[in-house]
Write a protein that holds these residues in place. Structure first.
Motif, PDB file in Angstrom:
ATOM      1  N   PRO A 205       0.835  -1.210   0.000  1.00  0.00           N
ATOM      2  CA  PRO A 205       0.000   0.000   0.000  1.00  0.00           C
ATOM      3  C   PRO A 205       0.868   1.259   0.000  1.00  0.00           C
ATOM      4  CG  PRO A 205       0.094  -0.935   2.206  1.00  0.00           C
ATOM      5  CD  PRO A 205       0.850  -1.879   1.317  1.00  0.00           C
ATOM      6  N   VAL A 206       0.541   2.200  -0.870  1.00  0.00           N
ATOM      7  CA  VAL A 206       1.312   3.441  -0.964  1.00  0.00           C
ATOM      8  C   VAL A 206       0.361   4.622  -1.034  1.00  0.00           C
ATOM      9  CG1 VAL A 206       3.207   2.260  -2.161  1.00  0.00           C
ATOM     10  CG2 VAL A 206       1.432   3.421  -3.498  1.00  0.00           C
ATOM     11  N   ALA A 207       0.886   5.786  -0.675  1.00  0.00           N
ATOM     12  CA  ALA A 207       0.160   7.045  -0.828  1.00  0.00           C
ATOM     13  C   ALA A 207       0.967   7.951  -1.746  1.00  0.00           C
ATOM     14  CB  ALA A 207      -0.054   7.719   0.529  1.00  0.00           C
ATOM     15  N   VAL A 208       0.276   8.823  -2.481  1.00  0.00           N
ATOM     16  CA  VAL A 208       0.930   9.725  -3.426  1.00  0.00           C
ATOM     17  C   VAL A 208       0.292  11.104  -3.326  1.00  0.00           C
ATOM     18  CG1 VAL A 208       1.404   7.805  -5.010  1.00  0.00           C
ATOM     19  CG2 VAL A 208      -0.655   9.191  -5.328  1.00  0.00           C
ATOM     20  N   HIS A 255      -0.535   4.665   9.663  1.00  0.00           N
ATOM     21  CA  HIS A 255       0.435   3.764   9.034  1.00  0.00           C
ATOM     22  C   HIS A 255      -0.245   2.722   8.139  1.00  0.00           C
ATOM     23  CE1 HIS A 255       2.917   5.432  12.284  1.00  0.00           C
ATOM     24  NE2 HIS A 255       3.955   5.173  11.489  1.00  0.00           N
ATOM     25  N   GLN A 256      -1.236   3.182   7.374  1.00  0.00           N
ATOM     26  CA  GLN A 256      -1.916   2.295   6.444  1.00  0.00           C
ATOM     27  C   GLN A 256      -1.183   2.180   5.112  1.00  0.00           C
ATOM     28  OE1 GLN A 256      -6.125   3.210   6.093  1.00  0.00           O
ATOM     29  NE2 GLN A 256      -6.206   3.899   8.222  1.00  0.00           N
ATOM     30  N   VAL A 257      -0.109   2.954   4.972  1.00  0.00           N
ATOM     31  CA  VAL A 257       0.726   2.873   3.770  1.00  0.00           C
ATOM     32  C   VAL A 257       2.176   2.672   4.180  1.00  0.00           C
ATOM     33  CG1 VAL A 257      -0.817   4.256   2.347  1.00  0.00           C
ATOM     34  CG2 VAL A 257       0.964   5.398   3.684  1.00  0.00           C
ATOM     35  N   LYS A 258       2.930   2.036   3.307  1.00  0.00           N
ATOM     36  CA  LYS A 258       4.336   1.751   3.611  1.00  0.00           C
ATOM     37  C   LYS A 258       5.300   2.724   2.943  1.00  0.00           C
ATOM     38  CE  LYS A 258       3.800  -3.179   4.554  1.00  0.00           C
ATOM     39  NZ  LYS A 258       4.262  -4.561   4.216  1.00  0.00           N
ATOM     40  N   VAL A 259       4.809   3.451   1.940  1.00  0.00           N
ATOM     41  CA  VAL A 259       5.642   4.429   1.228  1.00  0.00           C
ATOM     42  C   VAL A 259       4.777   5.623   0.859  1.00  0.00           C
ATOM     43  CG1 VAL A 259       7.204   4.840  -0.721  1.00  0.00           C
ATOM     44  CG2 VAL A 259       6.994   2.531   0.223  1.00  0.00           C
ATOM     45  N   PHE A 260       5.386   6.807   0.913  1.00  0.00           N
ATOM     46  CA  PHE A 260       4.721   8.025   0.463  1.00  0.00           C
ATOM     47  C   PHE A 260       5.525   8.597  -0.696  1.00  0.00           C
ATOM     48  CE2 PHE A 260       4.358  12.690   0.592  1.00  0.00           C
ATOM     49  CZ  PHE A 260       2.995  12.823   0.383  1.00  0.00           C
ATOM     50  N   PRO A 284       8.842   5.944   4.860  1.00  0.00           N
ATOM     51  CA  PRO A 284       9.821   6.370   3.852  1.00  0.00           C
ATOM     52  C   PRO A 284       9.150   7.130   2.712  1.00  0.00           C
ATOM     53  CG  PRO A 284       9.473   3.995   3.770  1.00  0.00           C
ATOM     54  CD  PRO A 284       8.799   4.481   5.012  1.00  0.00           C
ATOM     55  N   VAL A 285       9.829   8.157   2.234  1.00  0.00           N
ATOM     56  CA  VAL A 285       9.272   9.004   1.180  1.00  0.00           C
ATOM     57  C   VAL A 285      10.151   8.927  -0.065  1.00  0.00           C
ATOM     58  CG1 VAL A 285       8.227  10.541   2.875  1.00  0.00           C
ATOM     59  CG2 VAL A 285      10.489  11.075   1.966  1.00  0.00           C
ATOM     60  N   ILE A 286       9.508   9.095  -1.220  1.00  0.00           N
ATOM     61  CA  ILE A 286      10.216   9.083  -2.495  1.00  0.00           C
ATOM     62  C   ILE A 286       9.763  10.289  -3.309  1.00  0.00           C
ATOM     63  CG2 ILE A 286      10.621   7.859  -4.668  1.00  0.00           C
ATOM     64  CD1 ILE A 286      10.029   5.258  -3.231  1.00  0.00           C
ATOM     65  N   GLY A 287      10.713  11.074  -3.760  1.00  0.00           N
ATOM     66  CA  GLY A 287      10.410  12.171  -4.661  1.00  0.00           C
ATOM     67  C   GLY A 287      10.497  11.694  -6.098  1.00  0.00           C
ATOM     68  N   VAL A 288       9.384  11.786  -6.832  1.00  0.00           N
ATOM     69  CA  VAL A 288       9.377  11.344  -8.224  1.00  0.00           C
ATOM     70  C   VAL A 288       9.377  12.566  -9.140  1.00  0.00           C
ATOM     71  CG1 VAL A 288       8.254   9.151  -7.733  1.00  0.00           C
ATOM     72  CG2 VAL A 288       6.854  11.155  -8.227  1.00  0.00           C
ATOM     73  N   TYR A 289       9.719  12.342 -10.403  1.00  0.00           N
ATOM     74  CA  TYR A 289       9.947  13.422 -11.358  1.00  0.00           C
ATOM     75  C   TYR A 289       8.997  13.337 -12.539  1.00  0.00           C
ATOM     76  CZ  TYR A 289      14.482  14.110  -9.008  1.00  0.00           C
ATOM     77  OH  TYR A 289      15.465  14.343  -8.090  1.00  0.00           O
ATOM     78  N   GLU A 290       8.649  14.503 -13.072  1.00  0.00           N
ATOM     79  CA  GLU A 290       7.935  14.560 -14.344  1.00  0.00           C
ATOM     80  C   GLU A 290       8.917  14.716 -15.502  1.00  0.00           C
ATOM     81  OE1 GLU A 290       4.134  16.587 -14.714  1.00  0.00           O
ATOM     82  OE2 GLU A 290       4.343  17.259 -12.640  1.00  0.00           O
ATOM     83  N   SER A 291       9.972  15.494 -15.298  1.00  0.00           N
ATOM     84  CA  SER A 291      11.015  15.665 -16.307  1.00  0.00           C
ATOM     85  C   SER A 291      12.211  14.797 -15.939  1.00  0.00           C
ATOM     86  CB  SER A 291      11.459  17.134 -16.385  1.00  0.00           C
ATOM     87  OG  SER A 291      10.366  17.967 -16.702  1.00  0.00           O
ATOM     88  N   HIS A 315      14.045  -1.581   2.959  1.00  0.00           N
ATOM     89  CA  HIS A 315      14.976  -1.056   3.966  1.00  0.00           C
ATOM     90  C   HIS A 315      14.467   0.188   4.687  1.00  0.00           C
ATOM     91  CE1 HIS A 315      17.905  -3.852   2.332  1.00  0.00           C
ATOM     92  NE2 HIS A 315      17.789  -3.303   1.127  1.00  0.00           N
ATOM     93  N   GLY A 316      13.306   0.703   4.289  1.00  0.00           N
ATOM     94  CA  GLY A 316      12.799   1.918   4.914  1.00  0.00           C
ATOM     95  C   GLY A 316      13.587   3.151   4.538  1.00  0.00           C
ATOM     96  N   THR A 317      14.242   3.114   3.378  1.00  0.00           N
ATOM     97  CA  THR A 317      15.111   4.219   2.938  1.00  0.00           C
ATOM     98  C   THR A 317      14.317   5.235   2.130  1.00  0.00           C
ATOM     99  OG1 THR A 317      16.987   2.703   2.802  1.00  0.00           O
ATOM    100  CG2 THR A 317      17.198   4.800   1.657  1.00  0.00           C
ATOM    101  N   SER A 318      14.496   6.497   2.451  1.00  0.00           N
ATOM    102  CA  SER A 318      13.863   7.571   1.689  1.00  0.00           C
ATOM    103  C   SER A 318      14.776   8.036   0.574  1.00  0.00           C
ATOM    104  CB  SER A 318      13.528   8.757   2.602  1.00  0.00           C
ATOM    105  OG  SER A 318      12.519   8.419   3.534  1.00  0.00           O
ATOM    106  N   THR A 319      14.183   8.421  -0.555  1.00  0.00           N
ATOM    107  CA  THR A 319      14.928   8.991  -1.678  1.00  0.00           C
ATOM    108  C   THR A 319      14.174  10.232  -2.133  1.00  0.00           C
ATOM    109  OG1 THR A 319      15.674   6.792  -2.415  1.00  0.00           O
ATOM    110  CG2 THR A 319      15.871   8.608  -3.992  1.00  0.00           C
ATOM    111  N   THR A 320      14.647  11.371  -1.720  1.00  0.00           N
ATOM    112  CA  THR A 320      13.958  12.612  -2.086  1.00  0.00           C
ATOM    113  C   THR A 320      14.496  13.210  -3.380  1.00  0.00           C
ATOM    114  OG1 THR A 320      15.461  13.846  -0.644  1.00  0.00           O
ATOM    115  CG2 THR A 320      13.350  13.150   0.288  1.00  0.00           C
ATOM    116  N   VAL A 321      15.761  12.947  -3.689  1.00  0.00           N
ATOM    117  CA  VAL A 321      16.376  13.473  -4.911  1.00  0.00           C
ATOM    118  C   VAL A 321      17.215  12.373  -5.531  1.00  0.00           C
ATOM    119  CG1 VAL A 321      17.923  15.200  -5.911  1.00  0.00           C
ATOM    120  CG2 VAL A 321      16.448  15.820  -3.985  1.00  0.00           C
ATOM    121  N   LEU A 322      16.997  12.082  -6.805  1.00  0.00           N
ATOM    122  CA  LEU A 322      17.840  11.123  -7.516  1.00  0.00           C
ATOM    123  C   LEU A 322      19.183  11.758  -7.794  1.00  0.00           C
ATOM    124  CD1 LEU A 322      15.407   9.495 -10.113  1.00  0.00           C
ATOM    125  CD2 LEU A 322      16.177   8.546  -7.945  1.00  0.00           C
TER     126      LEU A 322
END
Length: 323
Positions: A205-208, A255-260, A284-291, A315-322
């Protein structure tokens, strides 16, 4: 080698995003476009008698460059991974660049409607225009315009680009066909990463905030819990319903989602609030890109997004910037 032209681009504020996507004006001057050679591992050296092509979004320009190689000169119009592409406003210089192109690839589904208007105003029977929406046989009512996150999109684009290049330069048809095979082969690690994640973590389960990476999340078997109406409202710059905001808050708080996942190119007080709550809840959070970010090819970018998703879940690792 491939030479990527540089134009200027201007971006407005994030207000009225949907309206501006469909009806931008041509008043402002553009900042320098990002040179895509780094993504292809090639130096920007000019080549004589090459085909002039334009990718409205830089991920499509990257694919054109990979297929055309030394026989194409590519310009990307929307290239900045730190700005909102929905608010792009084209200048007369951009209009001239597009009008002069022999091949144009654009997304469609309302995402780059301003380019459609420029092309309609300067019709050329000789110009090859590839609309990704049409390649995928999608209706105009398609709700999520971020088509490059669909695993089936770019092979279709690469094939269409090769066909257009061959029509313009039949002497190098075998070269373009060989590059399509190389391109498709380079996508395999991404496909394998998607299949591996789905086999091991399917149903996660994820949230966006927005549907930027929804196609990829769906391919990976994730369960997107965020209400679609909330995603669409944030994407279009409109006020979301309070009940949808409340649902999102509860998903995070309980905590109904495992990633944001959030669109790091487009932020607001609301998205910042969601992000802050996710961090406070140790989700854990992930920043995604359009460009496409600088330094990536399309294939390596998509693989990096899947790896970030795996690292978040495993691993519960966040990635905010690639990087």
């Amino acid at each position: 080698m491939i030479h990527f032209n540089s134009q200027k681009a201007s971006l407005s504020s994030m207000a009225c995003r949907r309206m501006r996507r469909r009806a931008p004006d041509l008043r402002t001057a553009l900042p320098p476009l990002v040179v895509l050679c780094a993504g292809l591992g090639m130096a920007p050296i000019a080549a004589a008698a090459t085909i002039h092509a334009v990718g409205i979004e830089n991920q499509y320009a990257n694919v054109i460059g990979q297929i055309g190689g030394e026989y194409v000169t590519v310009t990307a119009i929307e290239s900045n991974p730190n700005t909102d592409p929905h608010t792009f406003e084209a200048s007369p210089a951009v209009a001239r660049e597009i009008a002069a192109a022999q091949i144009v690839v654009r997304n469609g589904v309302g995402y780059d409607g301003w380019a459609e208007k420029i092309l309609a105003a300067d019709h050329s029977a000789q110009r090859k225009v590839i609309v990704v929406q049409d390649l995928l046989h999608l209706p105009k009512s398609t709700q999520n315009p971020h088509l490059w996150y669909k695993p089936e999109t770019m092979p279709a684009v690469a094939k269409a680009v090769a066909q257009s290049l061959t029509e313009l330069d039949p002497a190098h048809a075998a070269y373009f066909t060989a590059n399509v095979r190389k391109f498709d082969a380079a996508l395999k690690p991404w496909y394998q990463a998607i299949a591996s994640f789905k086999a091991q973590f399917g149903g996660t389960p994820v949230a966006v905030t927005e549907p930027v990476a929804d196609y990829l999340l769906q391919a990976a078997g994730c369960d997107i819990k965020t209400p679609w109406k909330l995603q669409a409202a944030i994407m279009n710059g409109t006020d979301p319903a309070p009940q949808d905001v409340s649902i999102q808050d509860q998903l995070i708080k309980q905590h109904q989602v495992k990633v944001f996942l959030y669109n790091q190119q487009v932020t607001s007080a609301l998205t910042a609030s969601f992000l802050g709550k996710a961090k406070a809840a140790n989700i854990p959070v992930i920043g995604v890109y359009e460009s496409m970010p600088t330094g990536y090819s399309y294939q390596s970018w998509m693989l990096a997004e899947v790896n970030a998703l795996r690292n978040a879940v495993k691993h519960g690792t966040s990635t905010t910037v690639l990087k």
